[in-house]
Design an enzyme around this catalytic site. Sequence first.
Site, PDB file in Angstrom:
ATOM      1  N   PRO A  91       0.813  -1.218   0.000  1.00 10.17           N
ATOM      2  CA  PRO A  91       0.000   0.000   0.000  1.00 10.17           C
ATOM      3  C   PRO A  91       0.842   1.260   0.000  1.00 10.17           C
ATOM      4  O   PRO A  91       1.765   1.411   0.811  1.00 10.17           O
ATOM      5  CB  PRO A  91      -0.809  -0.141   1.294  1.00 10.17           C
ATOM      6  CG  PRO A  91      -0.980  -1.620   1.438  1.00 10.17           C
ATOM      7  CD  PRO A  91       0.316  -2.219   0.955  1.00 10.17           C
ATOM      8  N   CYS A  92       0.518   2.154  -0.934  1.00 12.65           N
ATOM      9  CA  CYS A  92       1.368   3.327  -1.160  1.00 12.65           C
ATOM     10  C   CYS A  92       0.925   4.555  -0.375  1.00 12.65           C
ATOM     11  O   CYS A  92       1.620   5.566  -0.368  1.00 12.65           O
ATOM     12  CB  CYS A  92       1.402   3.674  -2.645  1.00 12.65           C
ATOM     13  SG  CYS A  92      -0.207   4.189  -3.312  1.00 12.65           S
ATOM     14  N   GLN A  93      -0.234   4.502   0.288  1.00 11.83           N
ATOM     15  CA  GLN A  93      -0.735   5.701   0.973  1.00 11.83           C
ATOM     16  C   GLN A  93       0.264   6.296   1.965  1.00 11.83           C
ATOM     17  O   GLN A  93       0.346   7.519   2.090  1.00 11.83           O
ATOM     18  CB  GLN A  93      -2.054   5.390   1.687  1.00 11.83           C
ATOM     19  CG  GLN A  93      -3.205   5.127   0.748  1.00 11.83           C
ATOM     20  CD  GLN A  93      -3.337   3.641   0.429  1.00 11.83           C
ATOM     21  OE1 GLN A  93      -2.375   2.894   0.598  1.00 11.83           O
ATOM     22  NE2 GLN A  93      -4.507   3.223  -0.015  1.00 11.83           N
TER      23      GLN A  93
END
EC number: 2.1.1.37
Length: 436
Positions: A91-93
């Site tokens: 996940p890049c958030q």
Amino acid sequence: MPELREERQEVGTCVELFAGGGGLAMAVHAAGFRPLLVNEYAKRACESLRINPPDASEPEKRWPLVPGDVRDIDFTDLVSDEVDVLAGGPPCQPFSLGGAHKGMEDERNMFPEMFRAIRELRPKAVICENVRGLLRPSFRPYFDYILNEMRLPFVERGKDSTWEDHNELLEKLIANDSVDPSQRYVVKEMEVNAADYGVPQIRNRVIIVAFRADLGVDWTEFMPKETHSEEAMIHSMREGGSYWTRHEVDPEVRKRVIANLPQLNYESEKVKEKLKLEPWRTLRDAIAGIDENEGNPLPPVSEDAVKNKLVVDGIPDHIGWPGARLYTGHTANLLDRPAKTVKAGVHGVPGGESVMQLDDVEFANFGGETGYRYMTVRETARVMTFPDRWILDGPRGEKMRQLGNAVPVKLGMAFSKAVASALKSVGALEAPERQK
């Protein structure tokens, strides 16, 4: 894309983590790797994976989906076969410009789970995709630590150790070159723009590729090279250029586009090299149909379809949507440029990234601005180079979220095929007939 329609030759096995809407999973599978396990947490994305077969020629087959939190998976219990490739985009958030910027302190940081999977599966190669935000100065030290962890994944961080302390230990071991080659990986990161690889979208990302050191792979011989360029696109749009033979548009539209083209220095050696490549693909190209969808243009979305949220010509996810307007800092997509980065958005569909400026300046948008409309989910899927057969589950916002979190299939294929070639070069992949 043609590669997805070609007869697929199985070359190895793979495990896919953080699969999302399926972009990277499709790419790795199309490159010949048979999925042993596919993991995703989001319920709507899991349903998308359930309803779409990996291969259109075998509609009865499904992904070996293991839904749920990756932290609950015991890979040694679920995967008994040898794993050639481990792929995924944690996940890049935590590192995205659109996120909260908490980085390594964010509980959504799943890189530690990627490293645990490496320890338990010992894959021959790893393909990891993430946002360019990892390279920002504030995150760069931690990104270097990520690379070091991937180089020495079996040297685990102690519960009471800070990441800085662990990184210092890793750097000493790397400098001493004292770890057995079967217990370490050779890692290379690349900053890429998906448009340079034939994706009709400006999408800047970081791709990390790693090979187990005992295999002796020389990745520099196989790293994917750029295939498309902005300079070639500009040249193709000059008066009489090939772009206008592909697209019949109003002469005034063509005139406006040509008038706004930047100048090229044709004497520059860099420009000369860029002109040898294929032109960047544009949003107009994507809608008209490229690669697998070539010759299959999406029908126009009428004002009535926008007003009443109608499905256009029965095409799944090609549905009009009213109320498109521009926001401060968000301009619309232009038809004759690659689309802007498709984003998941904190609340689903974001502002200007999902809006397109139309040739028809009088187009009524019903609650929005004249001359603009929202892109349909199907148009957005084409921008992500998803095949039209791929159906996304959920309401519009959830579908757009899945696409924004995905890896463009064409970009994923460029790296997956290169990894397959690199492994083949050292005899690390079994013959297809032995993998039945």
